[in-house]
Motif scaffolding. Structure first.
Motif, PDB file in Angstrom:
ATOM      1  N   LEU A  11       0.826  -1.202   0.000  1.00 30.60           N
ATOM      2  CA  LEU A  11       0.000   0.000   0.000  1.00 30.60           C
ATOM      3  C   LEU A  11       0.861   1.254   0.000  1.00 30.60           C
ATOM      4  CD1 LEU A  11      -2.694   1.506   0.285  1.00 30.60           C
ATOM      5  CD2 LEU A  11      -2.541   1.126   2.733  1.00 30.60           C
ATOM      6  N   THR A  12       1.852   1.325   0.877  1.00 32.19           N
ATOM      7  CA  THR A  12       2.685   2.525   0.940  1.00 32.19           C
ATOM      8  C   THR A  12       3.491   2.702  -0.345  1.00 32.19           C
ATOM      9  OG1 THR A  12       4.417   1.336   2.148  1.00 32.19           O
ATOM     10  CG2 THR A  12       2.826   2.595   3.466  1.00 32.19           C
ATOM     11  N   GLN A  13       3.947   1.610  -0.924  1.00 33.45           N
ATOM     12  CA  GLN A  13       4.678   1.710  -2.194  1.00 33.45           C
ATOM     13  C   GLN A  13       3.767   2.264  -3.290  1.00 33.45           C
ATOM     14  OE1 GLN A  13       7.884   1.424  -2.866  1.00 33.45           O
ATOM     15  NE2 GLN A  13       7.477   1.964  -4.977  1.00 33.45           N
ATOM     16  N   GLY A  14       2.544   1.767  -3.352  1.00 34.32           N
ATOM     17  CA  GLY A  14       1.603   2.271  -4.359  1.00 34.32           C
ATOM     18  C   GLY A  14       1.300   3.748  -4.167  1.00 34.32           C
ATOM     19  N   LEU A  66      -7.143   2.959  -6.781  1.00 34.03           N
ATOM     20  CA  LEU A  66      -8.189   1.993  -6.422  1.00 34.03           C
ATOM     21  C   LEU A  66      -7.587   0.707  -5.849  1.00 34.03           C
ATOM     22  CD1 LEU A  66     -10.674   2.583  -9.357  1.00 34.03           C
ATOM     23  CD2 LEU A  66     -10.821   3.409  -6.989  1.00 34.03           C
ATOM     24  N   SER A  67      -6.419   0.325  -6.340  1.00 28.42           N
ATOM     25  CA  SER A  67      -5.722  -0.822  -5.769  1.00 28.42           C
ATOM     26  C   SER A  67      -5.302  -0.521  -4.334  1.00 28.42           C
ATOM     27  CB  SER A  67      -4.495  -1.163  -6.624  1.00 28.42           C
ATOM     28  OG  SER A  67      -3.772  -2.210  -6.045  1.00 28.42           O
ATOM     29  N   ALA A  68      -4.801   0.691  -4.091  1.00 24.07           N
ATOM     30  CA  ALA A  68      -4.433   1.101  -2.734  1.00 24.07           C
ATOM     31  C   ALA A  68      -5.660   1.092  -1.831  1.00 24.07           C
ATOM     32  CB  ALA A  68      -3.787   2.482  -2.756  1.00 24.07           C
ATOM     33  N   ALA A  69      -6.788   1.538  -2.360  1.00 20.60           N
ATOM     34  CA  ALA A  69      -8.029   1.553  -1.582  1.00 20.60           C
ATOM     35  C   ALA A  69      -8.425   0.136  -1.177  1.00 20.60           C
ATOM     36  CB  ALA A  69      -9.148   2.209  -2.388  1.00 20.60           C
ATOM     37  N   ASP A  70      -8.386  -0.788  -2.124  1.00 22.83           N
ATOM     38  CA  ASP A  70      -8.732  -2.182  -1.818  1.00 22.83           C
ATOM     39  C   ASP A  70      -7.774  -2.763  -0.786  1.00 22.83           C
ATOM     40  OD1 ASP A  70     -10.815  -2.056  -3.634  1.00 22.83           O
ATOM     41  OD2 ASP A  70      -9.687  -3.012  -5.254  1.00 22.83           O
ATOM     42  N   CYS A  71      -6.501  -2.452  -0.929  1.00 23.18           N
ATOM     43  CA  CYS A  71      -5.495  -2.945   0.004  1.00 23.18           C
ATOM     44  C   CYS A  71      -5.739  -2.370   1.400  1.00 23.18           C
ATOM     45  CB  CYS A  71      -4.113  -2.572  -0.504  1.00 23.18           C
ATOM     46  SG  CYS A  71      -2.771  -3.250   0.472  1.00 23.18           S
ATOM     47  N   PHE A  72      -6.005  -1.078   1.489  1.00 16.23           N
ATOM     48  CA  PHE A  72      -6.255  -0.446   2.786  1.00 16.23           C
ATOM     49  C   PHE A  72      -7.452  -1.089   3.473  1.00 16.23           C
ATOM     50  CE2 PHE A  72      -8.353   2.633   5.525  1.00 16.23           C
ATOM     51  CZ  PHE A  72      -7.310   3.001   6.358  1.00 16.23           C
ATOM     52  N   ASP A  73      -8.501  -1.334   2.721  1.00 12.32           N
ATOM     53  CA  ASP A  73      -9.722  -1.901   3.302  1.00 12.32           C
ATOM     54  C   ASP A  73      -9.508  -3.301   3.881  1.00 12.32           C
ATOM     55  OD1 ASP A  73     -11.000   0.428   2.613  1.00 12.32           O
ATOM     56  OD2 ASP A  73     -12.154  -0.447   0.969  1.00 12.32           O
ATOM     57  N   THR A  74      -8.482  -4.009   3.425  1.00 13.78           N
ATOM     58  CA  THR A  74      -8.217  -5.347   3.943  1.00 13.78           C
ATOM     59  C   THR A  74      -7.268  -5.341   5.139  1.00 13.78           C
ATOM     60  OG1 THR A  74      -6.335  -5.781   2.477  1.00 13.78           O
ATOM     61  CG2 THR A  74      -8.549  -6.372   1.660  1.00 13.78           C
TER      62      THR A  74
END
Length: 95
Positions: A11-14, A66-74
């Motif tokens: 997430l932080t890398q993205g 949006l990938s970061a968002a999905d990752c954060f939500d998990t």
């Protein structure tokens, strides 16, 4: 390495990759980033609003955002808090 640590790193890398384009011209980028991750779910509406201000970058930033968002939500709540803490620390160091 624990799965939550790997997810937080991804997430932080993205966010590092899309941050410069997403927050270009934004007066308080750390505050905007915190707004995205302040609650238990990533604020996609706010993120889309930020992306709309950079339409020439949208094709590159939206998928990563949006990938970061999905990752954060998990992420577990503890990892979400850690991310917020990292953002605040970064802000103090570079403000």
């Amino acid at each position: 390495m624990p799965a939550h640590h790997t997810s937080l790193q991804r997430l932080t890398q993205g966010l590092r990759e899309v941050g410069p384009a997403l927050f270009n011209g934004v007066p308080q980028p750390h505050e905007e980033l915190l707004a995205l991750v302040w609650g238990p779910r990533f604020d996609r509406v706010h993120a889309l609003g930020l992306a709309a201000h950079q339409p020439e970058q949208a094709a590159r930033t939206l998928p990563a955002l949006l990938s970061a968002a999905d990752c954060f939500d998990t992420l577990a709540a503890q990892s979400q808090r850690r991310l917020r803490s990292l953002i605040l620390r970064h802000h103090r160091l570079y403000a």
